[in-house]
Scaffold this active site. Sequence first.
Site, short mmCIF file in Angstrom:
data_model
loop_
_atom_site.label_atom_id
_atom_site.label_comp_id
_atom_site.label_asym_id
_atom_site.label_seq_id
_atom_site.Cartn_x
_atom_site.Cartn_y
_atom_site.Cartn_z
N CYS A 1 6.06 -0.19 7.82
CA CYS A 1 5.41 0.84 7.01
C CYS A 1 6.16 1.21 6.19
O CYS A 1 7.44 0.77 7.04
CB CYS A 1 5.52 1.60 8.06
SG CYS A 1 4.41 2.99 7.28
N LEU A 2 6.12 1.65 5.16
CA LEU A 2 8.04 1.75 4.47
C LEU A 2 8.19 3.39 4.81
O LEU A 2 9.08 3.79 4.51
CB LEU A 2 7.10 1.81 3.20
CG LEU A 2 6.12 1.15 2.12
CD1 LEU A 2 6.32 0.98 0.93
CD2 LEU A 2 7.36 -0.38 1.88
N HIS B 1 -2.74 7.83 7.34
CA HIS B 1 -1.44 8.62 6.03
C HIS B 1 -2.09 9.47 6.20
O HIS B 1 -1.85 10.72 5.86
CB HIS B 1 -0.77 8.37 5.33
CG HIS B 1 0.14 6.67 5.73
ND1 HIS B 1 1.56 7.32 6.88
CD2 HIS B 1 0.29 5.45 5.80
CE1 HIS B 1 2.07 6.24 6.81
NE2 HIS B 1 1.91 5.15 6.24
N HIS C 1 -4.76 1.75 7.42
CA HIS C 1 -3.23 2.13 7.39
C HIS C 1 -3.44 3.21 6.37
O HIS C 1 -2.63 4.17 6.79
CB HIS C 1 -2.62 1.07 7.50
CG HIS C 1 -1.32 1.79 6.82
ND1 HIS C 1 -0.18 0.89 8.09
CD2 HIS C 1 -0.84 2.58 6.35
CE1 HIS C 1 0.85 1.26 7.91
NE2 HIS C 1 1.15 2.13 6.90
N GLU C 2 -4.09 3.23 5.71
CA GLU C 2 -3.31 3.92 4.07
C GLU C 2 -4.10 4.70 4.87
O GLU C 2 -3.86 6.34 4.68
CB GLU C 2 -3.62 3.68 2.70
CG GLU C 2 -2.71 2.73 2.08
CD GLU C 2 -1.06 2.60 2.77
OE1 GLU C 2 -0.58 3.33 3.20
OE2 GLU C 2 -0.92 1.47 2.94
N GLN D 1 3.07 9.74 1.45
CA GLN D 1 4.61 9.46 1.87
C GLN D 1 5.20 9.63 1.02
O GLN D 1 6.49 9.62 1.06
CB GLN D 1 4.09 7.40 1.88
CG GLN D 1 3.71 7.22 3.28
CD GLN D 1 2.96 6.40 3.02
OE1 GLN D 1 2.29 5.51 2.56
NE2 GLN D 1 3.91 5.41 3.64
N GLY E 1 0.45 -1.38 0.11
CA GLY E 1 0.07 -0.20 0.24
C GLY E 1 0.92 1.30 0.08
O GLY E 1 1.37 1.11 0.40
O1 GNR Z 1 3.83 -2.67 2.69
C1 GNR Z 1 3.06 -2.18 3.12
N1 GNR Z 1 2.67 -3.72 5.08
C2 GNR Z 1 1.50 -3.02 5.48
C3 GNR Z 1 1.58 -4.32 5.88
C4 GNR Z 1 0.87 -4.73 6.97
C5 GNR Z 1 -0.35 -3.65 7.69
C6 GNR Z 1 0.42 -2.14 6.41
C7 GNR Z 1 0.86 -2.08 5.74
S1 GNR Z 1 1.53 -0.66 4.86
C8 GNR Z 1 2.43 -1.07 3.80
C9 GNR Z 1 3.27 0.14 3.40
C10 GNR Z 1 2.82 0.94 4.09
O2 GNR Z 1 3.42 2.19 4.17
N2 GNR Z 1 1.89 1.66 3.10
O3 GNR Z 1 1.83 3.27 4.16
NI NI Z 2 2.12 3.27 5.43
#
Ligand code: GNR
Ligand code: NI
Length: 167
Positions: free
Chosen positions: A91-92, A137, A133-134, A51, A46
């Site tokens: 999270c990246l 952000h 999660h997104e 980001q 995601g």
């Molecule tokens: O790549 C991602 N893996 C992930 C794993 C578990 C729950 C949420 C995520 S999102 C993350 C990519 C990211 O930082 N998206 O904002």
């Molecule tokens: Ni993230």
Amino acid sequence: MARLTILEYPDPRLRTKAQPVAVFDAELKQLVADMFETMYAAPGVGLAATQVNVHRQVLVADMSENSDQPLVLINPRILEKDGIQVYQEGCLSFPGIFADVERALKIKVAAQDVDGKEIVLDIEGPLAVCIQHEMDHLVGKVFVDHLSAFKRSLLLKRLEKKRKQSA
Ligand code: GNR
Ligand code: NI
């Protein structure tokens, strides 16, 4: 297409609230294409525009096994939430750290597609985790905000340690 730079915690720009998208033009389609390229290359499942330092309500996701089910949500709104699930998130913007986060199990999301068409989706399980999660952000929230202060500080110390090791 272009790979975009992903902001990393504690970059204050990760706290910016994204603005709604009003114009569904070629520039938006280019942003979405670049976000997919950046997400797949990372690799991640995601990515929120926040980001990549674009403060508009745009997110992309693909949690399929073969990375062949791209999902784009513009101006997403959660209409309904149901149940609870705990999932180990990463999270990246926090490379190399992971933590269990509690979120809704099922969500009903209204959004627009890249052409501005209204869509409503019922999502559950891991993809629902990713979308929540997104969407966090897009309002300047990150996954460690869901943790206790104690767990958060432990995790952030781990992040610092990893950075020093790779430096
Ligand atoms: O790549 C991602 N893996 C992930 C794993 C578990 C729950 C949420 C995520 S999102 C993350 C990519 C990211 O930082 N998206 O904002
Ligand atoms: Ni993230």
